[in-house]
Write a protein that holds these residues in place. Structure first.
Motif, mmCIF file in Angstrom:
data_model
loop_
_atom_site.group_PDB
_atom_site.id
_atom_site.type_symbol
_atom_site.label_atom_id
_atom_site.label_comp_id
_atom_site.label_asym_id
_atom_site.label_seq_id
_atom_site.Cartn_x
_atom_site.Cartn_y
_atom_site.Cartn_z
ATOM 1 N N LEU A 92 1.267 -1.165 0.008
ATOM 2 C CA LEU A 92 0.019 -0.139 0.089
ATOM 3 C C LEU A 92 0.939 1.130 0.094
ATOM 4 O O LEU A 92 0.583 2.206 -0.776
ATOM 5 C CB LEU A 92 -0.979 -0.160 1.335
ATOM 6 C CG LEU A 92 -2.141 -1.075 1.134
ATOM 7 C CD1 LEU A 92 -2.755 -0.942 2.614
ATOM 8 C CD2 LEU A 92 -2.976 -0.683 0.171
ATOM 9 N N ALA A 93 1.854 1.289 0.706
ATOM 10 C CA ALA A 93 2.893 2.391 0.873
ATOM 11 C C ALA A 93 3.549 2.890 -0.386
ATOM 12 O O ALA A 93 3.590 3.820 -0.908
ATOM 13 C CB ALA A 93 3.568 2.395 1.961
ATOM 14 N N ALA A 94 3.948 1.508 -0.818
ATOM 15 C CA ALA A 94 5.074 1.743 -2.199
ATOM 16 C C ALA A 94 3.813 2.015 -3.225
ATOM 17 O O ALA A 94 4.310 2.928 -4.076
ATOM 18 C CB ALA A 94 5.623 0.266 -2.386
ATOM 19 N N PHE A 95 2.830 1.645 -3.318
ATOM 20 C CA PHE A 95 1.863 2.052 -4.411
ATOM 21 C C PHE A 95 1.512 3.319 -4.395
ATOM 22 O O PHE A 95 1.559 4.181 -5.265
ATOM 23 C CB PHE A 95 0.551 1.003 -4.419
ATOM 24 C CG PHE A 95 -0.387 1.490 -5.262
ATOM 25 C CD1 PHE A 95 -0.389 0.888 -6.631
ATOM 26 C CD2 PHE A 95 -1.502 2.267 -4.916
ATOM 27 C CE1 PHE A 95 -1.310 1.309 -7.560
ATOM 28 C CE2 PHE A 95 -2.540 2.494 -5.965
ATOM 29 C CZ PHE A 95 -2.448 2.141 -7.284
ATOM 30 N N ALA A 96 1.152 3.834 -3.067
ATOM 31 C CA ALA A 96 0.717 5.262 -2.987
ATOM 32 C C ALA A 96 2.123 6.176 -3.404
ATOM 33 O O ALA A 96 1.678 7.127 -3.920
ATOM 34 C CB ALA A 96 0.361 5.632 -1.561
ATOM 35 N N LEU A 97 3.163 5.940 -2.944
ATOM 36 C CA LEU A 97 4.442 6.755 -3.188
ATOM 37 C C LEU A 97 4.818 6.434 -4.693
ATOM 38 O O LEU A 97 5.233 7.531 -5.101
ATOM 39 C CB LEU A 97 5.267 6.212 -2.328
ATOM 40 C CG LEU A 97 5.191 6.553 -0.748
ATOM 41 C CD1 LEU A 97 6.409 6.119 -0.014
ATOM 42 C CD2 LEU A 97 5.287 8.185 -0.506
ATOM 43 N N SER A 98 4.593 5.308 -5.259
ATOM 44 C CA SER A 98 4.909 5.521 -6.881
ATOM 45 C C SER A 98 3.842 5.832 -7.863
ATOM 46 O O SER A 98 4.362 6.400 -8.807
ATOM 47 C CB SER A 98 5.242 3.792 -6.957
ATOM 48 O OG SER A 98 5.514 3.575 -8.357
ATOM 49 N N ARG A 99 2.498 5.605 -7.302
ATOM 50 C CA ARG A 99 1.694 5.551 -8.496
ATOM 51 C C ARG A 99 0.561 6.879 -8.374
ATOM 52 O O ARG A 99 0.075 7.252 -9.176
ATOM 53 C CB ARG A 99 0.681 4.297 -8.832
ATOM 54 C CG ARG A 99 1.538 2.976 -8.623
ATOM 55 C CD ARG A 99 2.538 3.169 -9.877
ATOM 56 N NE ARG A 99 2.115 2.766 -11.191
ATOM 57 C CZ ARG A 99 2.929 2.416 -12.072
ATOM 58 N NH1 ARG A 99 4.245 2.314 -11.863
ATOM 59 N NH2 ARG A 99 2.433 2.357 -13.302
ATOM 60 N N LEU A 100 0.676 7.347 -7.123
ATOM 61 C CA LEU A 100 -0.142 8.479 -6.813
ATOM 62 C C LEU A 100 0.691 9.759 -6.834
ATOM 63 O O LEU A 100 2.073 9.652 -6.586
ATOM 64 C CB LEU A 100 -0.983 8.185 -5.566
ATOM 65 C CG LEU A 100 -1.841 6.901 -5.437
ATOM 66 C CD1 LEU A 100 -2.621 7.115 -3.921
ATOM 67 C CD2 LEU A 100 -2.916 6.854 -6.375
ATOM 68 N N ASN A 101 -0.127 10.760 -6.976
ATOM 69 C CA ASN A 101 0.660 12.064 -6.811
ATOM 70 C C ASN A 101 0.665 12.803 -5.568
ATOM 71 O O ASN A 101 -0.140 13.523 -5.085
ATOM 72 C CB ASN A 101 -0.249 13.077 -7.790
ATOM 73 C CG ASN A 101 0.450 14.493 -7.960
ATOM 74 O OD1 ASN A 101 1.720 14.669 -7.726
ATOM 75 N ND2 ASN A 101 -0.061 15.492 -8.346
ATOM 76 N N ILE A 102 1.927 12.467 -4.921
ATOM 77 C CA ILE A 102 2.037 12.847 -3.721
ATOM 78 C C ILE A 102 3.333 13.690 -3.478
ATOM 79 O O ILE A 102 4.354 13.193 -4.066
ATOM 80 C CB ILE A 102 2.385 11.375 -2.505
ATOM 81 C CG1 ILE A 102 1.011 10.697 -2.569
ATOM 82 C CG2 ILE A 102 2.728 11.887 -1.270
ATOM 83 C CD1 ILE A 102 1.112 9.275 -1.546
ATOM 84 N N LYS A 103 3.141 14.819 -2.945
ATOM 85 C CA LYS A 103 4.238 15.686 -2.782
ATOM 86 C C LYS A 103 5.192 15.301 -1.766
ATOM 87 O O LYS A 103 5.083 14.692 -0.889
ATOM 88 C CB LYS A 103 3.834 17.123 -2.674
ATOM 89 C CG LYS A 103 3.008 17.751 -3.764
ATOM 90 C CD LYS A 103 2.459 19.262 -3.282
ATOM 91 C CE LYS A 103 1.691 19.825 -4.197
ATOM 92 N NZ LYS A 103 1.255 21.104 -3.879
ATOM 93 N N GLY A 104 6.637 15.295 -2.260
ATOM 94 C CA GLY A 104 7.632 15.165 -1.233
ATOM 95 C C GLY A 104 7.725 13.748 -1.059
ATOM 96 O O GLY A 104 8.045 12.941 0.030
ATOM 97 N N ARG A 105 7.678 12.788 -1.991
ATOM 98 C CA ARG A 105 7.387 11.159 -1.693
ATOM 99 C C ARG A 105 8.950 10.848 -1.599
ATOM 100 O O ARG A 105 8.934 9.743 -0.795
ATOM 101 C CB ARG A 105 6.886 10.672 -3.120
ATOM 102 C CG ARG A 105 7.746 10.865 -4.534
ATOM 103 C CD ARG A 105 7.022 10.080 -5.583
ATOM 104 N NE ARG A 105 7.783 10.113 -6.684
ATOM 105 C CZ ARG A 105 7.648 9.388 -7.854
ATOM 106 N NH1 ARG A 105 6.870 8.233 -7.697
ATOM 107 N NH2 ARG A 105 8.358 9.547 -8.747
ATOM 108 N N PHE A 106 9.872 11.327 -2.113
ATOM 109 C CA PHE A 106 11.391 10.747 -1.678
ATOM 110 C C PHE A 106 11.668 11.232 -0.378
ATOM 111 O O PHE A 106 12.696 10.708 0.152
ATOM 112 C CB PHE A 106 12.172 11.333 -2.785
ATOM 113 C CG PHE A 106 11.980 10.650 -4.179
ATOM 114 C CD1 PHE A 106 12.407 9.505 -4.269
ATOM 115 C CD2 PHE A 106 11.380 11.330 -5.431
ATOM 116 C CE1 PHE A 106 12.409 8.727 -5.567
ATOM 117 C CE2 PHE A 106 11.315 10.873 -6.547
ATOM 118 C CZ PHE A 106 11.926 9.635 -6.691
ATOM 119 N N GLY A 107 11.237 12.199 -0.076
ATOM 120 C CA GLY A 107 11.431 12.832 1.496
ATOM 121 C C GLY A 107 10.653 11.891 2.623
ATOM 122 O O GLY A 107 11.610 11.348 3.637
ATOM 123 N N ILE A 108 9.454 11.344 2.033
ATOM 124 C CA ILE A 108 8.800 10.326 2.947
ATOM 125 C C ILE A 108 9.650 8.992 2.890
ATOM 126 O O ILE A 108 9.948 8.052 3.924
ATOM 127 C CB ILE A 108 7.304 9.994 2.323
ATOM 128 C CG1 ILE A 108 6.620 11.668 2.722
ATOM 129 C CG2 ILE A 108 6.688 9.048 3.058
ATOM 130 C CD1 ILE A 108 5.325 11.478 1.955
#
Length: 278
Positions: A92-108
């Motif tokens: 779930l976390a990897a999918f959200a960070l990879s496929r959804l438009n989330i700002k600062g995903r690499f910081g997360i």
């Protein structure tokens, strides 16, 4: 590409592979040999690799006298639960960070990875107090939650890297067909990510199977103690039963070796395909 290696280079490669095999497999071979030898042979001045005479006494002692099967069951429950939870939450976390438009995903991602950088000895004290206050000592729950926190960063990072290699056109085609975001994950992304799921699942399972420090701190009786703690309990003040320890170690090591050999193709594919983004 044509193979341009000279015969000398080929011999050097095979010789290096043989040395690595001997270096890595030697301790396991000696461990299995030790488990089939009598105690007097193990303490003799010239130990032998070939058991003579051959005995199953140490396996009897491990399972009957020291109840190794109970430790195996505890480790199996904790490791399987940890693996499934790591895969569920990590996907779930990897999918959200990879496929959804989330700002600062690499910081997360960096914050998630930083959790695994703390030394375990620095965490065991505070976590022991938390488990005591919540009444979780001598329970599977305390171990599963702790192992989940330990394994989740690696699972999330490996799955994230693999999801990044999957073409974005798949997402667009699925949404045009009316597939929802959860459906995109469960019906399309995860079935395509089987090698990565196998890899991360095995890594999470092995981590939970071999963990010792938290299991030692959070459990105090055989009903919940795992294999590493159980083997440590084989020793007493005046005697170390090397044969029994070797037999128990062999029993709990063989399943891991078989799992890795059986899934080695998926492991290699899962670890390498996430390194290049297409």
């Amino acid at each position: 590409m044509n193979d341009t290696r000279s015969p000398l280079q080929t011999v050097a490669i095979y010789l290096g592979a043989l040395l690595i095999l001997v270096w890595s497999g030697g301790p396991f071979i000696w461990q299995f040999s030790t488990s089939f030898q009598l105690d007097k042979a193990l303490t003799s001045g010239s130990p032998s690799l070939i058991p003579h005479p051959f005995t199953l006494e140490h396996y009897y002692n491990a399972f009957v006298e020291k109840q190794l099967h109970r430790y195996v069951w505890n480790s199996l429950v904790v490791s399987l639960a940890t693996t499934f939870l790591c895969l569920f939450v990590g996907s779930l976390a990897a999918f959200a960070l990879s496929r959804l438009n989330i700002k600062g995903r690499f910081g997360i991602l960096m914050v998630i990875l930083s959790v695994s950088m703390f030394p375990q000895i620095a965490l065991v004290g505070p976590l022991y107090l938390v488990a005591t206050n919540l009444g979780l000592l001598d329970t599977y729950t305390a171990l599963i939650i702790t192992y989940l926190a330990l394994g989740l960063p690696l699972v999330t990072w490996v799955l994230f890297g693999y999801f990044e290699t999957l073409p974005r056109e798949i997402d667009e085609a699925a949404r045009m067909d009316g597939v929802s975001v959860p459906g995109l994950l469960w019906r399309i992304i995860l079935p395509m990510s089987l090698p990565s799921l196998v890899t991360t699942g095995l890594l999470a399972f092995i981590t939970a199977w071999n963990e010792f420090l938290f299991a030692l701190a959070f459990t105090s009786n055989i009903d919940r103690q795992t294999i590493p703690v159980g083997i440590a309990n084989f020793t007493n003040l005046y005697y170390v039963p090397w044969g029994d320890i070797a037999a128990a170690s062999a029993v709990v090591t063989v399943p891991l070796i078989l799992l890795v050999l059986f899934f080695q193709r998926h492991i290699i594919e899962g670890l390498t395909q996430g390194g290049v983004k297409e």
